[in-house]
Scaffold this motif. Structure first.
Motif, short mmCIF file in Angstrom:
data_model
loop_
_atom_site.label_atom_id
_atom_site.label_comp_id
_atom_site.label_asym_id
_atom_site.label_seq_id
_atom_site.Cartn_x
_atom_site.Cartn_y
_atom_site.Cartn_z
N GLU A 27 -13.72 3.78 -5.64
CA GLU A 27 -12.72 3.63 -4.67
C GLU A 27 -12.82 2.81 -4.11
O GLU A 27 -11.98 1.66 -4.13
CB GLU A 27 -12.97 4.55 -4.11
N CYS A 49 -9.60 -0.25 -4.04
CA CYS A 49 -9.06 -0.33 -2.47
C CYS A 49 -9.49 -1.46 -2.24
O CYS A 49 -8.89 -2.55 -1.15
CB CYS A 49 -9.50 0.18 -1.48
N CYS A 97 -6.51 6.03 -4.92
CA CYS A 97 -7.60 6.57 -5.76
C CYS A 97 -7.32 8.31 -4.93
O CYS A 97 -6.56 8.90 -4.30
CB CYS A 97 -8.62 5.61 -5.39
N CYS A 119 -0.37 5.25 -0.70
CA CYS A 119 -1.32 5.35 -1.52
C CYS A 119 -1.31 6.48 -1.84
O CYS A 119 -2.20 7.11 -1.88
CB CYS A 119 -2.11 3.94 -1.50
N VAL A 130 -12.29 0.70 2.36
CA VAL A 130 -11.38 1.62 1.72
C VAL A 130 -10.26 2.18 3.35
O VAL A 130 -11.02 2.17 4.54
CB VAL A 130 -11.61 2.81 1.42
N LYS A 131 -9.34 1.91 2.95
CA LYS A 131 -8.32 2.15 4.06
C LYS A 131 -8.22 3.99 3.87
O LYS A 131 -7.57 4.35 5.18
CB LYS A 131 -7.11 1.97 3.65
N ILE A 185 -3.42 6.05 6.55
CA ILE A 185 -3.12 5.12 5.93
C ILE A 185 -4.37 4.36 7.84
O ILE A 185 -3.18 4.11 8.19
CB ILE A 185 -3.36 4.91 5.09
N ILE A 191 1.05 -1.15 0.08
CA ILE A 191 0.14 0.30 -0.27
C ILE A 191 0.77 0.93 0.30
O ILE A 191 0.48 2.42 -0.94
CB ILE A 191 -1.30 0.13 1.06
N HIS A 244 -7.07 10.03 -1.03
CA HIS A 244 -5.24 9.78 -0.56
C HIS A 244 -5.83 11.11 -0.38
O HIS A 244 -5.03 12.23 0.77
CB HIS A 244 -4.63 9.15 -1.43
#
Ligand code: SF4
Length: 235
Positions: A147, A151, A61, A58, A133-134, A70, A55, A64
């Motif tokens: 997204e 992710c 997408c 990252c 999603v992170k 994250i 990751i 960020h």
């Protein structure tokens, strides 16, 4: 385990459209040549570290753009039960940990309390918790389909590395993304589903239970949690 991990990693790169393999400290493997694989971790904790490394910082997408941290996931890498939410909120974004705000505290009480009610000593650190999603969606909007697609590759690798007995998916957005379903959570919850050969129990998101209209959902959420804890730790 090592061979599976390598296969999943290669599939992941292929999904992302990479055809050439790169060798650390070298260049691209010549076309047709087989690149020597990096040594792969033998255990789930090691595999999770590899995924986190992949990751990196990252920017795959648009999420960020507004994130502070994250939020990869936390808990026992060998957990029999994995909880999956949709994405980090403000507190999670600040702390880099999943489910630490009000909804997270409720989830912790639900795990600990339900476990105790059925005679188990399972506590939050015994399970694993992460999100589709992170990175935090701006203004706490729902993550968008693209997204979650991007992710979600990491989520898939994460869950397969842990190889739990079951996944408990929290809320309609995460359930629909994971199960590729358009059925709402009210109808999905409480019924076992399957994903990647793993049993999945969809239930309400704890943040819904905290809303004024969400009180009625507490009992069914407790029943769902009871079913999934029983299956993972008592069956
Ligand atoms: S949400 Fe996932 S894919 Fe998007 S930037 Fe964050 S880590 Fe990368």
């Amino acid at each position: 385990m090592a061979r599976d991990a390598l296969r999943r990693r290669l599939e992941f790169y292929r999904d992302l459209g990479f055809e050439d393999l790169y060798v650390r400290g070298g260049g691209a493997a010549p076309a047709g040549a087989e690149a020597p694989p990096e040594p792969e971790p033998e255990d789930a904790a090691g595999e999770l570290r590899v995924i986190r490394d992949d990751i990196g910082d990252c920017t795959r997408c648009r999420l960020h753009e507004g994130r502070t941290n994250i939020v990869f996931g936390s808990g026992n890498p060998n957990a029999r039960l994995v909880f999956v939410g949709e994405g980090p909120g403000a507190d999670e974004d600040q702390q880099g940990e999943p489910f630490v705000g009000r909804a997270g505290q409720l989830l912790t009480r639900m795990i600990d309390g339900t476990s105790e009610r059925i005679g188990l000593a399972i506590r939050r650190p015994d399970v694993y918790i992460c999100n589709v999603v992170k990175c935090r969606p701006p203004g706490n909007r729902n993550p968008r389909r693209d997204e979650m697609e991007i992710c979600g590759q990491f989520l898939k690798r994460q869950v397969l590395a842990i190889a739990p007995k079951a996944v408990c998916v929290l809320g309609g957005t995460a359930a629909q993304a994971l199960l590729r379903s358009s059925v709402g959570i009210t109808r999905l919850r409480g019924k076992w589903q399957e994903w990647e050969g793993i049993r999945v129990m969809p239930t309400f998101h704890p943040s819904y239970l905290l809303r004024p209209g969400g009180q009625h959902a507490k009992r069914p959420a407790f029943e769902d949690l009871k079913a999934v804890l029983t299956y993972c730790y008592l069956d």
